[in-house]
Motif scaffolding. Structure first.
Motif, PDB file in Angstrom:
ATOM      1  N   GLY A 126      39.174  42.064  42.856  1.00 37.24           N
ATOM      2  CA  GLY A 126      40.387  42.884  42.699  1.00 37.24           C
ATOM      3  C   GLY A 126      40.140  44.090  41.793  1.00 37.24           C
ATOM      4  O   GLY A 126      39.940  45.189  42.288  1.00 37.24           O
ATOM      5  N   TYR A 133      41.470  35.196  49.424  1.00 39.67           N
ATOM      6  CA  TYR A 133      41.392  34.161  48.382  1.00 39.67           C
ATOM      7  C   TYR A 133      41.723  32.765  48.892  1.00 39.67           C
ATOM      8  O   TYR A 133      41.410  31.772  48.239  1.00 39.67           O
ATOM      9  CB  TYR A 133      42.235  34.561  47.164  1.00 39.67           C
ATOM     10  CG  TYR A 133      41.623  35.764  46.510  1.00 39.67           C
ATOM     11  CD1 TYR A 133      42.217  37.017  46.575  1.00 39.67           C
ATOM     12  CD2 TYR A 133      40.379  35.658  45.908  1.00 39.67           C
ATOM     13  CE1 TYR A 133      41.591  38.128  46.034  1.00 39.67           C
ATOM     14  CE2 TYR A 133      39.752  36.759  45.361  1.00 39.67           C
ATOM     15  CZ  TYR A 133      40.352  37.984  45.435  1.00 39.67           C
ATOM     16  OH  TYR A 133      39.725  39.086  44.907  1.00 39.67           O
ATOM     17  N   SER A 145      33.025  40.867  45.412  1.00 43.88           N
ATOM     18  CA  SER A 145      33.558  42.187  45.086  1.00 43.88           C
ATOM     19  C   SER A 145      33.590  42.391  43.568  1.00 43.88           C
ATOM     20  O   SER A 145      32.521  42.384  42.958  1.00 43.88           O
ATOM     21  CB  SER A 145      34.932  42.311  45.702  1.00 43.88           C
ATOM     22  OG  SER A 145      35.292  43.640  45.828  1.00 43.88           O
TER      23      SER A 145
HETATM   24  C1  LIG Z   1      36.819  48.366  41.597  1.00 43.38           C
HETATM   25  S1  LIG Z   1      35.511  47.637  42.356  1.00 43.38           S
HETATM   26  C2  LIG Z   1      36.165  47.209  43.956  1.00 43.38           C
HETATM   27  C3  LIG Z   1      36.453  45.741  44.030  1.00 43.38           C
HETATM   28  C4  LIG Z   1      37.349  45.412  45.190  1.00 43.38           C
HETATM   29  N1  LIG Z   1      38.641  46.049  45.002  1.00 43.38           N
HETATM   30  C5  LIG Z   1      39.176  46.760  45.991  1.00 43.38           C
HETATM   31  O1  LIG Z   1      38.580  47.163  46.962  1.00 43.38           O
HETATM   32  C6  LIG Z   1      37.653  43.948  45.343  1.00 43.38           C
HETATM   33  O2  LIG Z   1      37.543  43.199  44.404  1.00 43.38           O
HETATM   34  N2  LIG Z   1      38.180  43.642  46.559  1.00 43.38           N
HETATM   35  C7  LIG Z   1      38.865  42.413  46.923  1.00 43.38           C
HETATM   36  C8  LIG Z   1      38.063  41.203  46.779  1.00 43.38           C
HETATM   37  C9  LIG Z   1      40.212  42.338  46.249  1.00 43.38           C
HETATM   38  O3  LIG Z   1      40.835  43.398  46.318  1.00 43.38           O
HETATM   39  O4  LIG Z   1      40.664  41.313  45.732  1.00 43.38           O
END
Ligand SMILES: CSCC[C@H](NC=O)C(=O)N[C@@H](C)C(=O)O
Length: 706
Positions: free
Chosen positions: A481, A496, A569
């Motif tokens: 996120g 999730y 991510s």
């Molecule tokens: C700021 S780094 C990008 C991480 C990514 N956020 C949005 O694209 C991410 O964590 N994505 C998924 C898993 C999420 O939004 O929960």
């Protein structure tokens, strides 16, 4: 003892061991049908939603009074084509939806997704089908359709411009006329909104550093602009009588370059304008010019609604929690509709405009902080009621004839569409849960609360299928996120829900799993969600991850030498940071599409790092960003790692993993890799999700269960 008796004795023993062992496969737990996009008709007598059954996504419908679920479409392939933007025409005759794309992407979300490797990728298309069933009409390539209230046409976005197409058919079922572009304007158009009479279409024209709100009247030849300003205007909402529009205004982008590392305020206000030519808008409400008063970034943003002539509904974070508020369109005092230390999400208003429904992490028990429950409140009275108290997780409520529907789940019960009516609640989709789904074999995650290394209070969920006697290997799950919150049951996001399934599977394999809700996450208030020195400006949230590892290592039921870590991510980022900085604590890890070099995550405009628009703290920011990136700690990375990334990732570029893998290979760090061709950040193809999460579990079995 005769052979016959011996045979049955052995057979019975095997069955007993099987039951006692209570093992299930990852495929079995991943067999749940996942509902999303739950919507209602204007009158609330019809509902529709999307269901993902092992990657095969279809639209389902139901109607009052029985609300018996019925499959409307008949797609048959696990082809990675998501279904979004479902809507029902006001006369209940038509269902429209979009098939394709990756609407969770940060970039290229309008591009075709092709994880099935089809010779001809399936484009993002607007589709139409009768509510009673029948052939699907592919209206056009396009996205974000909105059906006019007079049920005559649908408008949608194609190549950043608004198009329109007739809905109705003639007697021989040939659909009338081809789509036409409604008008052409500069920039990229979004947020189409029909006036109540269906003769005008409001929209936002995004022109990069500013945006205007306009409307177009069918049959005319000019666009009308509403109070164009040096600002970013968005979220147009019609008054119920169609004579006025309210919208959100924030500052346009420009001016001297701000600090990169310091928190920023984003002032915002609610404004109202009538449609007369050249009319200036008036301010309805202005958020306090404080950090907490900044534009809310939680689910739904400002959640602006105009449900009744005398009341507007919106969400603001200014008291430290994302709350629902009510105000008269003429301005005046705001009414706090959801008082308390909790957040609201998935806000909707009732068909009659008198009620507000949402889900919130509130209730009588401390564990409710890590759940969601349906709440209801009047638009003009602070009489909020928690409608679904208890140990479940409920989200996305909508009002229907005789009650309300929502998506509900538990620690074991997989997500299902639920109807609450005449004092009873029942599932509309329980029949879609396959027999193989091991509901009764799942553990009840336990809420744990511990202190981070700097004293911050951290919530987590422990999955443990044992009775806590012998020492077991453990795994930390780090969500992404980062503005997310993991819960004491199935999660409302499909990304999730995957992780929840894997955590249950890992517990079933014999691991203790700790899912850690680190700072930057939601559900615990503004300051937790917006901590100092976090992310690329110091990674303070890593303190919580390390604290989680140390908390596990101190538990009597954990083998401190066998603690693993995984995440996707942003969770992959913190997994890599843990393995790089603390290989002594984290014995192995799986980094799924993680961020490894902040400089390559496209978060900071290059012009703010040097030249005339250089930020005042650009050099410090560059250094901080590097030191907050896993690539800066490869020298201390010793633990084995599995890297997984799909190369059509539109959230974290595939290059983020290439870069770190190449660096670690030079250091001869033990690693394995898995590339998923042509899928995205969200595992659009079910078989890819199975492959990724099975590989994750197998890797931990090999490294920590030996
Ligand atoms: C700021 S780094 C990008 C991480 C990514 N956020 C949005 O694209 C991410 O964590 N994505 C998924 C898993 C999420 O939004 O929960």
């Amino acid at each position: 003892m005769n052979l016959r008796f011996l045979f049955f004795f052995i057979l019975f023993t095997c069955i007993q061991v099987g039951v006692m062992g209570q093992n299930f496969t990852f495929e079995a737990i991943k067999s749940y049908a996942f509902p999303t996009e739950l919507v209602r008709s204007k009158q609330g007598d019809k509902i529709a939603w999307s269901i993902d059954e092992k990657g095969i996504r279809n639209v389902y419908v139901a109607e009052a009074p029985s609300f018996v679920a019925r499959k409307l479409t008949n797609f048959k392939e696990d082809d990675g084509q998501e279904i979004t933007s479902i809507s029902i025409s006001d006369d209940g005759k038509w269902v429209l939806f979009v098939r394709g794309g990756d609407h969770g992407a940060n970039f290229d979300d309008e591009k075709a997704v092709n994880p099935a490797g089809n010779a001809e990728p399936q484009t993002v298309r607007v589709m139409q089908i009768a509510f009673v069933g029948g052939p699907i009409r592919v209206i056009s390539e396009g996205d974000f359709p909105v059906i006019s209230p007079d049920n005559k046409v649908v408008s949608y976005i194609k190549e950043g411009q608004p198009w329109v197409c007739k809905l109705d058919t003639n007697e021989n079922e040939d659909f009338l006329e081809a789509p036409v572009r409604l008008f052409k304007t500069r920039g990229s158009v979004h947020s189409l909104a029909w006036s109540p009479k269906g003769n005008k279409l409001a929209f936002v024209a995004n022109r990069y550093d500013h945006s205007f709100i306009g409307y177009f009247e069918l049959g005319k030849s000019q666009v009308n602009w509403l109070d164009p300003a040096f600002a970013k205007d968005f979220s147009p909402r019609w008054s119920p009588d169609g004579t006025q529009i309210v919208f959100i205004r924030t500052p346009a982008s420009g001016g001297s370059t701000d600090s990169l590392t310091q928190r920023k305020r984003i002032p915002w206000s609610i404004r109202k304008v009538s449609l007369s030519e050249g009319e200036k808008s008036s301010r309805v409400w202005e958020a306090p010019n404080t950090y907490r008063g900044s534009l809310p970034t939680t689910q739904g943003g400002t959640n602006l609604f105009w449900p009744r002539m005398d009341r507007l509904i919106f969400t603001s974070y200014h008291d430290g929690w994302p709350h629902a508020y009510s105000i008269a369109p003429s301005g005046g005092p705001i009414l706090l509709l959801s008082p308390g230390d909790f957040m609201v999400e998935h806000v909707r208003t009732s068909a009659d405009g008198n009620m507000v429904l949402f889900d919130a992490n509130t209730g009588a028990d401390i564990t409710d902080k890590d759940r969601r429950h349906i709440c209801q409140v009047s638009v003009d009275k602070a009489d909020m009621k928690v409608m679904t108290p208890g140990v479940g997780i409920e989200w996305s409520p909508i009002s229907v004839v005789g009650g309300y529907v929502y998506i509900g789940a538990g620690a074991q019960m997989a997500p299902q569409v639920m109807l609450a009516s005449s004092g009873a609640t029942r599932s509309l989709t329980s029949n879609l849960i396959p027999a193989e789904f091991p509901e009764k074999l799942l553990v009840q995650p336990k809420q744990v609360i511990f202190k981070s290394l700097d004293g911050l209070t951290i919530h987590g969920q422990v999955f443990d299928s044992s009775n806590g006697t012998q020492k077991k290997p453990a795994i930390i799950f780090v969500h992404g996120g980062p503005p997310r919150q993991m819960l004491l049951g199935w999660h409302y996001s499909d990304y999730y829900a995957n992780a929840y399934a894997l955590n249950q599977y890992l517990a079933n394999l014999g691991f203790v799993v700790l899912s850690v809700n680190y700072r930057l996450g939601i559900g615990y208030g503004y300051d937790f969600h917006n901590p100092k020195s976090a992310g690329q400006w110091g990674a303070s949230e890593y303190l919580d991850i390390k604290a989680a590892g140390e908390w596990l290592a101190q538990q009597s039921f954990v083998d401190s030498k066998k603690i693993g870590i995984y995440g996707g991510s942003y969770g992959g980022y913190l997994t890599a940071l843990g393995l790089a900085r603390d290989s002594k604590l984290f014995a192995a890890g799986v980094d799924i599409h993680g961020v490894h070099d902040w400089a390559h995550q496209r978060e900071i405009p290059l012009e703010s790092l040097s030249g005339p628009h250089k930020a005042p703290d650009a050099d410090w920011a560059t250094s901080l960003s590097f030191r907050s990136s896993p690539i800066s700690s490869v020298d201390t990375w010793k633990s084995p790692v599995l890297f997984i990334h799909a190369d059509d990732d539109r959230n974290v570029p595939f290059s983020q993993s290439i870069d770190l893998i190449n660096r670690l290979q030079k250091k001869k760090v033990p690693m394995e890799t898995m590339v998923i061709v042509d899928d995205t950040h969200h595992w659009m193809k079910f078989s890819n999700a199975l492959k990724v999460f099975q590989a994750t579990a197998d890797y931990f079995k090999a490294k920590l269960l030996k």
